[in-house]
Design a protein around this motif. Structure first.
Motif, PDB file in Angstrom:
ATOM      1  N   ASP A  14       0.821  -1.205   0.000  1.00  0.00           N
ATOM      2  CA  ASP A  14       0.000   0.000   0.000  1.00  0.00           C
ATOM      3  C   ASP A  14       0.860   1.263   0.000  1.00  0.00           C
ATOM      4  OD1 ASP A  14      -2.282  -1.529   0.016  1.00  0.00           O
ATOM      5  OD2 ASP A  14      -2.763  -1.194   2.119  1.00  0.00           O
ATOM      6  N   ASP A  24      -2.507   9.674  -1.356  1.00  0.00           N
ATOM      7  CA  ASP A  24      -2.479   9.359   0.065  1.00  0.00           C
ATOM      8  C   ASP A  24      -2.802   7.868   0.206  1.00  0.00           C
ATOM      9  OD1 ASP A  24      -3.624   8.902   2.798  1.00  0.00           O
ATOM     10  OD2 ASP A  24      -3.249  11.042   3.008  1.00  0.00           O
ATOM     11  N   LYS A  25      -2.086   7.191   1.103  1.00  0.00           N
ATOM     12  CA  LYS A  25      -2.296   5.749   1.283  1.00  0.00           C
ATOM     13  C   LYS A  25      -3.741   5.415   1.631  1.00  0.00           C
ATOM     14  CE  LYS A  25      -0.323   3.686   4.779  1.00  0.00           C
ATOM     15  NZ  LYS A  25       0.689   3.045   5.669  1.00  0.00           N
ATOM     16  N   ARG A  26      -4.430   6.348   2.271  1.00  0.00           N
ATOM     17  CA  ARG A  26      -5.829   6.118   2.647  1.00  0.00           C
ATOM     18  C   ARG A  26      -6.769   6.213   1.460  1.00  0.00           C
ATOM     19  NH1 ARG A  26      -5.781  10.545   7.335  1.00  0.00           N
ATOM     20  NH2 ARG A  26      -4.436  11.475   5.764  1.00  0.00           N
ATOM     21  N   LYS A  27      -6.250   6.666   0.311  1.00  0.00           N
ATOM     22  CA  LYS A  27      -7.090   6.844  -0.872  1.00  0.00           C
ATOM     23  C   LYS A  27      -7.005   5.667  -1.845  1.00  0.00           C
ATOM     24  CE  LYS A  27      -8.613  11.054   0.019  1.00  0.00           C
ATOM     25  NZ  LYS A  27     -10.052  11.369   0.175  1.00  0.00           N
ATOM     26  N   THR A  29      -7.132   1.266  -2.300  1.00  0.00           N
ATOM     27  CA  THR A  29      -7.507  -0.015  -1.692  1.00  0.00           C
ATOM     28  C   THR A  29      -7.196  -1.130  -2.674  1.00  0.00           C
ATOM     29  OG1 THR A  29      -9.358   1.062  -0.542  1.00  0.00           O
ATOM     30  CG2 THR A  29      -9.364  -1.346  -0.618  1.00  0.00           C
ATOM     31  N   TYR A  62      -6.586  -4.433  13.444  1.00  0.00           N
ATOM     32  CA  TYR A  62      -6.869  -3.647  14.638  1.00  0.00           C
ATOM     33  C   TYR A  62      -7.263  -4.555  15.799  1.00  0.00           C
ATOM     34  CZ  TYR A  62      -7.081   0.734  11.929  1.00  0.00           C
ATOM     35  OH  TYR A  62      -6.772   1.820  11.155  1.00  0.00           O
ATOM     36  N   ASN A  68     -12.256   1.196  14.565  1.00  0.00           N
ATOM     37  CA  ASN A  68     -12.250   0.780  13.158  1.00  0.00           C
ATOM     38  C   ASN A  68     -12.237  -0.742  12.979  1.00  0.00           C
ATOM     39  OD1 ASN A  68     -12.161   3.459  12.408  1.00  0.00           O
ATOM     40  ND2 ASN A  68      -9.943   3.507  12.143  1.00  0.00           N
ATOM     41  N   GLN A  72     -12.839  -2.884   9.392  1.00  0.00           N
ATOM     42  CA  GLN A  72     -11.681  -3.581   8.841  1.00  0.00           C
ATOM     43  C   GLN A  72     -11.912  -5.085   8.803  1.00  0.00           C
ATOM     44  OE1 GLN A  72      -8.224  -4.497  11.082  1.00  0.00           O
ATOM     45  NE2 GLN A  72      -6.809  -3.702   9.548  1.00  0.00           N
ATOM     46  N   ARG A 125      -2.441  12.653  12.260  1.00  0.00           N
ATOM     47  CA  ARG A 125      -2.823  11.365  12.837  1.00  0.00           C
ATOM     48  C   ARG A 125      -1.601  10.639  13.400  1.00  0.00           C
ATOM     49  NH1 ARG A 125      -7.094   8.125   8.960  1.00  0.00           N
ATOM     50  NH2 ARG A 125      -8.759   9.685   8.930  1.00  0.00           N
ATOM     51  N   GLU A 127       0.841   7.588  13.854  1.00  0.00           N
ATOM     52  CA  GLU A 127       1.191   6.544  12.906  1.00  0.00           C
ATOM     53  C   GLU A 127       0.860   5.165  13.476  1.00  0.00           C
ATOM     54  OE1 GLU A 127       5.280   7.049  11.940  1.00  0.00           O
ATOM     55  OE2 GLU A 127       4.920   8.760  10.631  1.00  0.00           O
ATOM     56  N   GLU A 212      -9.221   6.413  -5.157  1.00  0.00           N
ATOM     57  CA  GLU A 212     -10.159   7.518  -4.957  1.00  0.00           C
ATOM     58  C   GLU A 212      -9.536   8.806  -5.460  1.00  0.00           C
ATOM     59  OE1 GLU A 212     -11.700   7.770  -0.974  1.00  0.00           O
ATOM     60  OE2 GLU A 212     -11.428   5.615  -0.658  1.00  0.00           O
TER      61      GLU A 212
END
Length: 213
Positions: A14, A24-27, A29, A62, A68, A72, A125, A127, A212
């Motif tokens: 990722d 961004d890594k969050r964007k 999947t 998690y 989350n 997840q 945030r 890490e 995204e």
């Protein structure tokens, strides 16, 4: 009949793919079914055209108490159901606030930038750090090689700690191919020990991830 497997460090995958795609890594999947297809195709070009056995998919999970966790867990359960994938989980641990956060906040104050307004566009945030993932990859690479489960493997990872297990697998007669996103950071120890290094292009990554805008 020769067989090959794949070992995918999804945390590395990722991060490296996000860098290549400039996202961004969050964007992004990963699409696990598309990855299985890519791996099958990659195996057709290996010496002896070995048969694809399975991909070992390593990720951090998690703690059940984390907010989350449920979302997840649903995502991970869907991955586990994809034919050709065996899910292997470590866990995610929240690290202390990175030092660079403090440096950026001081710079913002010195420039007279309102921190609250700034955080409307960028969130500071803590890490997350994977724990147990490299250990699982190491054990699987070595144990499965010693049991002659595979003759060749595609490894998607970049950690130098994996160089030694790769070498141990090679001593068992296994061919070890390192596959990395174009421009992805890879420890030179791992790059040097691999029998071959394959680069995954930006165009390929766009097909292998939901991206995204």
């Amino acid at each position: 009949m020769d067989r090959f497997v794949a070992f995918l460090d999804v945390g590395y995958l990722d991060a490296a793919s996000a860098s290549t795609l400039k996202k961004d890594k969050r964007k992004i999947t990963a699409k696990p079914d598309e990855w299985v297809g890519w791996l099958r195709d990659a195996g057709e070009n290996l010496p002896g055209a070995p048969t694809f056995l399975r991909a070992y998919w390593y990720d951090g999970a998690y703690d059940p108490r984390h907010p989350n966790y449920k979302a997840q867990r649903s995502y991970l359960d869907r991955i586990a159901e994809v034919p050709g994938i065996q899910l292997r989980l470590g866990h995610l641990k929240v690290k202390k606030t990175p030092k660079w956060h403090y440096a950026v906040k001081i710079a913002l104050r010195n420039m007279g930038v309102d921190e609250v307004q700034f955080e409307e566009h960028f969130e500071f945030r803590p890490e997350l750090e994977q724990k147990g993932v490299d250990t699982r990859i190491t054990l699987d690479i070595v144990r499965l090689a010693q049991r002659h489960v595979y003759d060749a493997a595609i490894l998607v990872a970049g950690d130098r700690d994996l160089a030694e297990p790769v070498q141990l697998a090679q001593q068992e007669g296994c061919r070890m191919i390192l596959a990395v996103p174009d421009g992805g950071s890879v420890a030179w120890e791992l790059r040097q020990i691999a029998d071959e290094v394959r680069h995954i292009s930006k165009a390929e990554l766009k097909k292998l991830f939901v991206v995204e805008s």
